[in-house]
Write a protein that holds these residues in place. Structure first.
Motif, PDB file in Angstrom:
ATOM      1  N   ALA A 331       0.851  -1.189   0.000  1.00 19.45           N
ATOM      2  CA  ALA A 331       0.000   0.000   0.000  1.00 19.45           C
ATOM      3  C   ALA A 331       0.888   1.240   0.000  1.00 19.45           C
ATOM      4  CB  ALA A 331      -0.903  -0.001   1.232  1.00 19.45           C
ATOM      5  N   ASP A 332       0.354   2.348  -0.488  1.00 17.52           N
ATOM      6  CA  ASP A 332       1.064   3.625  -0.451  1.00 17.52           C
ATOM      7  C   ASP A 332       0.880   4.215   0.947  1.00 17.52           C
ATOM      8  OD1 ASP A 332       2.040   6.195  -0.673  1.00 17.52           O
ATOM      9  OD2 ASP A 332       1.074   6.613  -2.602  1.00 17.52           O
ATOM     10  N   VAL A 333       1.919   4.116   1.774  1.00 12.21           N
ATOM     11  CA  VAL A 333       1.814   4.553   3.169  1.00 12.21           C
ATOM     12  C   VAL A 333       1.550   6.057   3.251  1.00 12.21           C
ATOM     13  CG1 VAL A 333       3.057   4.750   5.361  1.00 12.21           C
ATOM     14  CG2 VAL A 333       3.209   2.644   4.030  1.00 12.21           C
ATOM     15  N   ASP A 334       2.059   6.814   2.278  1.00  7.44           N
ATOM     16  CA  ASP A 334       1.815   8.257   2.279  1.00  7.44           C
ATOM     17  C   ASP A 334       0.334   8.571   2.063  1.00  7.44           C
ATOM     18  OD1 ASP A 334       4.440   9.021   2.732  1.00  7.44           O
ATOM     19  OD2 ASP A 334       4.955   8.968   0.614  1.00  7.44           O
ATOM     20  N   GLN A 335      -0.374   7.699   1.360  1.00  2.00           N
ATOM     21  CA  GLN A 335      -1.811   7.859   1.185  1.00  2.00           C
ATOM     22  C   GLN A 335      -2.586   7.307   2.373  1.00  2.00           C
ATOM     23  OE1 GLN A 335      -3.664   9.372  -1.327  1.00  2.00           O
ATOM     24  NE2 GLN A 335      -1.681  10.157  -2.005  1.00  2.00           N
ATOM     25  N   LEU A 336      -2.049   6.260   2.968  1.00  2.00           N
ATOM     26  CA  LEU A 336      -2.721   5.600   4.092  1.00  2.00           C
ATOM     27  C   LEU A 336      -2.684   6.455   5.356  1.00  2.00           C
ATOM     28  CD1 LEU A 336      -4.095   3.033   5.237  1.00  2.00           C
ATOM     29  CD2 LEU A 336      -1.797   2.091   5.609  1.00  2.00           C
ATOM     30  N   VAL A 337      -1.533   7.028   5.655  1.00  2.00           N
ATOM     31  CA  VAL A 337      -1.364   7.871   6.851  1.00  2.00           C
ATOM     32  C   VAL A 337      -1.709   9.313   6.481  1.00  2.00           C
ATOM     33  CG1 VAL A 337       0.245   8.698   8.603  1.00  2.00           C
ATOM     34  CG2 VAL A 337       0.426   6.345   7.765  1.00  2.00           C
ATOM     35  N   ASP A 338      -2.696   9.876   7.152  1.00  2.00           N
ATOM     36  CA  ASP A 338      -3.144  11.241   6.855  1.00  2.00           C
ATOM     37  C   ASP A 338      -3.074  12.089   8.131  1.00  2.00           C
ATOM     38  OD1 ASP A 338      -4.368  13.600   6.151  1.00  2.00           O
ATOM     39  OD2 ASP A 338      -6.085  12.664   5.163  1.00  2.00           O
ATOM     40  N   PRO A 339      -2.008  12.893   8.272  1.00  5.88           N
ATOM     41  CA  PRO A 339      -1.841  13.701   9.495  1.00  5.88           C
ATOM     42  C   PRO A 339      -2.620  15.008   9.482  1.00  5.88           C
ATOM     43  CG  PRO A 339       0.030  14.036   8.047  1.00  5.88           C
ATOM     44  CD  PRO A 339      -0.865  13.037   7.346  1.00  5.88           C
ATOM     45  N   SER A 340      -3.389  15.280   8.419  1.00  2.61           N
ATOM     46  CA  SER A 340      -4.014  16.595   8.275  1.00  2.61           C
ATOM     47  C   SER A 340      -5.012  16.899   9.391  1.00  2.61           C
ATOM     48  CB  SER A 340      -4.700  16.717   6.915  1.00  2.61           C
ATOM     49  OG  SER A 340      -5.789  15.816   6.791  1.00  2.61           O
ATOM     50  N   PHE A 341      -5.724  15.878   9.856  1.00  4.82           N
ATOM     51  CA  PHE A 341      -6.735  16.106  10.890  1.00  4.82           C
ATOM     52  C   PHE A 341      -6.067  16.438  12.228  1.00  4.82           C
ATOM     53  CE2 PHE A 341      -8.333  13.077   7.749  1.00  4.82           C
ATOM     54  CZ  PHE A 341      -9.454  13.752   7.289  1.00  4.82           C
ATOM     55  N   ALA A 342      -5.020  15.680  12.572  1.00  6.25           N
ATOM     56  CA  ALA A 342      -4.293  15.976  13.807  1.00  6.25           C
ATOM     57  C   ALA A 342      -3.597  17.327  13.712  1.00  6.25           C
ATOM     58  CB  ALA A 342      -3.276  14.870  14.098  1.00  6.25           C
ATOM     59  N   ASN A 343      -3.065  17.651  12.531  1.00 11.28           N
ATOM     60  CA  ASN A 343      -2.423  18.956  12.352  1.00 11.28           C
ATOM     61  C   ASN A 343      -3.423  20.092  12.584  1.00 11.28           C
ATOM     62  OD1 ASN A 343      -0.027  17.689  11.726  1.00 11.28           O
ATOM     63  ND2 ASN A 343      -0.255  17.921   9.516  1.00 11.28           N
ATOM     64  N   TYR A 344      -4.636  19.909  12.073  1.00  8.24           N
ATOM     65  CA  TYR A 344      -5.681  20.919  12.277  1.00  8.24           C
ATOM     66  C   TYR A 344      -5.956  21.088  13.773  1.00  8.24           C
ATOM     67  CZ  TYR A 344     -10.328  23.025  12.504  1.00  8.24           C
ATOM     68  OH  TYR A 344     -11.398  23.831  12.828  1.00  8.24           O
ATOM     69  N   ALA A 345      -6.097  19.958  14.467  1.00  6.91           N
ATOM     70  CA  ALA A 345      -6.406  20.020  15.894  1.00  6.91           C
ATOM     71  C   ALA A 345      -5.299  20.715  16.679  1.00  6.91           C
ATOM     72  CB  ALA A 345      -6.632  18.606  16.436  1.00  6.91           C
ATOM     73  N   VAL A 346      -4.052  20.439  16.331  1.00  7.67           N
ATOM     74  CA  VAL A 346      -2.927  21.067  17.031  1.00  7.67           C
ATOM     75  C   VAL A 346      -2.893  22.567  16.744  1.00  7.67           C
ATOM     76  CG1 VAL A 346      -0.403  21.162  17.200  1.00  7.67           C
ATOM     77  CG2 VAL A 346      -1.572  18.952  17.163  1.00  7.67           C
ATOM     78  N   GLN A 347      -3.275  22.957  15.537  1.00  8.28           N
ATOM     79  CA  GLN A 347      -3.368  24.391  15.238  1.00  8.28           C
ATOM     80  C   GLN A 347      -4.397  25.074  16.137  1.00  8.28           C
ATOM     81  OE1 GLN A 347      -4.237  24.709  11.067  1.00  8.28           O
ATOM     82  NE2 GLN A 347      -2.148  24.215  10.418  1.00  8.28           N
ATOM     83  N   LYS A 348      -5.487  24.384  16.417  1.00  2.31           N
ATOM     84  CA  LYS A 348      -6.528  24.943  17.263  1.00  2.31           C
ATOM     85  C   LYS A 348      -6.153  24.924  18.739  1.00  2.31           C
ATOM     86  CE  LYS A 348      -9.711  26.010  14.266  1.00  2.31           C
ATOM     87  NZ  LYS A 348     -10.192  27.403  14.094  1.00  2.31           N
ATOM     88  N   LEU A 349      -5.516  23.843  19.177  1.00  2.13           N
ATOM     89  CA  LEU A 349      -5.241  23.638  20.595  1.00  2.13           C
ATOM     90  C   LEU A 349      -3.849  24.103  21.021  1.00  2.13           C
ATOM     91  CD1 LEU A 349      -6.677  19.994  20.911  1.00  2.13           C
ATOM     92  CD2 LEU A 349      -7.815  22.123  21.591  1.00  2.13           C
ATOM     93  N   GLY A 350      -2.928  24.200  20.048  1.00  5.48           N
ATOM     94  CA  GLY A 350      -1.547  24.457  20.388  1.00  5.48           C
ATOM     95  C   GLY A 350      -0.824  23.152  20.661  1.00  5.48           C
TER      96      GLY A 350
END
Length: 356
Positions: A331-350
């Motif tokens: 599988a394409d691990v770069d497609q499988l792992v998606d950090p965008s949601f956690a990145n969004y949350a960290v932007q909101k929470l610090g």
């Protein structure tokens, strides 16, 4: 003149309403609360659930009101097997799941099923590993190094799984393979304690709090810490269904609340904050572990407070499953792992800060 006065009054009221609406939206955005939701209206998210302590992010996010703040209601869905859970996630019957990184996950991704790995769901904390090799109490002092594992009978929950993967990593430290030990398949972690106690096995790949229980009962001893032979290994992950991942706003808000729950857990059980008793009581009510004393003495599952998934560990896992013949097409691990949601949350929470 009267009509003009009425018109001016209406215009003034309209300006006031718009100004108040704008103030309300600004306040909601600053607090990280859900936008675009009618007052009191919650969106239901179906979450697969297994009653383990590793589910703390969802449990505490729910019990402490973080999901409600994001306009979300959690519907917990119980499953009897990981295979059924993954099937339901792939079809969108459940939106979110937390499970181990298994061969069927890579196979599904390679076939184009868009499941996303979105956050850490369980790692070993260095020096306090919760999923590792434990040995029979009487035997442990004699096994000084990894090469001394040769010839031992090691209980694992199943072959071709994370249990055998971690054991292989420990064996490799001593120049050994699974051909140098006898694998004893015991499909229940609690039954592994019985197997060791009855001398049917010399050790086991076990999870805590069952290791702690085995130590207290004089059956097991802690051995090498997992960080010594499986550093950076990802044991469990939070996954989004393809359908849920496509609902970007909702999926982002879920992650904000989830990481707030994870941080409350880390504050309490990893770093022992002042709210520990409150968090422990909630987890004792909502998980299979009901003893507060064990909850605070066990090695807790590591849950990254910023949701980071060690991608190298995922790559390593896929390579191992391919070597075992369980994954035919990578599988394409770069497609499988998606950090965008956690990145969004960290932007909101610090970024997470340890409690003082």
């Amino acid at each position: 003149m009267k009509k003009k006065t009425i018109a001016m009054t209406v215009a003034a009221l309209l300006i006031l309403v718009l100004a108040l609406a704008g103030c309300g939206q600004g306040k909601g955005n600053q607090s990280g609360q859900a936008g675009g939701q009618a007052a009191g209206q919650l969106q239901t998210v179906n979450v697969a659930f297994d009653d383990s302590v590793g589910e703390a992010g969802v449990i505490l996010g729910d019990q402490l009101g973080f999901f409600k703040q994001q306009g979300i209601k959690i519907n917990f869905v119980h499953f009897n097997s990981g295979a059924d859970e993954l099937t339901s996630l792939a079809s969108g019957q459940v939106d979110v799941s937390r499970g181990i990184i298994a061969a069927n996950l890579f196979n599904a991704s390679a076939k184009g099923i868009g499941i996303k790995l979105v956050a850490d769901g369980g790692t070993n904390i260095p020096g306090r590993g919760y999923f590792e090799l434990a040995l029979k109490k009487e035997l442990a002092p004699k096994i000084k190094d990894y090469k001394d594992l040769k010839g031992l009978r090691i209980a694992i929950a199943s072959k071709g799984s994370i249990n055998q993967l971690l054991l292989d990593m420990a064996l490799a430290k001593g120049g050994l393979t699974d051909k140098d030990v006898q694998l004893v398949v015991v499909d229940s972690f609690p039954d592994m304690l019985t197997a060791v106690a009855n001398n049917s096995a010399d050790g086991c790949m076990q999870i805590d709090p069952l290791i702690t229980k085995g130590v207290q009962q004089g059956i097991l001893s802690w051995w090498k810490d997992a960080s010594d032979y499986a550093a950076g290994e990802e044991i469990s992950v939070v996954m989004y269904s393809p359908q849920f991942a496509a609902k970007k706003d909702l999926a982002d808000r879920f992650m904000v609340a989830y990481l707030q729950g994870v941080r409350a857990y880390d504050d309490a059980l990893v770093y022992g904050s002042k709210d520990r008793d409150k968090i422990v009581n909630i987890l004792c009510q909502k998980t299979f572990l009901h003893d507060p004393k064990v909850m605070v003495t066990m090695h807790p599952p590591g849950l990254d407070p910023d949701g980071v998934i060690p991608k190298a560990g995922v790559v390593h896992d896929q390579n191992w499953y391919m070597q075992q013949g369980l994954v035919k097409k990578a599988a394409d691990v770069d497609q499988l792992v998606d950090p965008s949601f956690a990145n969004y949350a960290v932007q909101k929470l610090g970024k997470y800060k340890k409690p003082a």
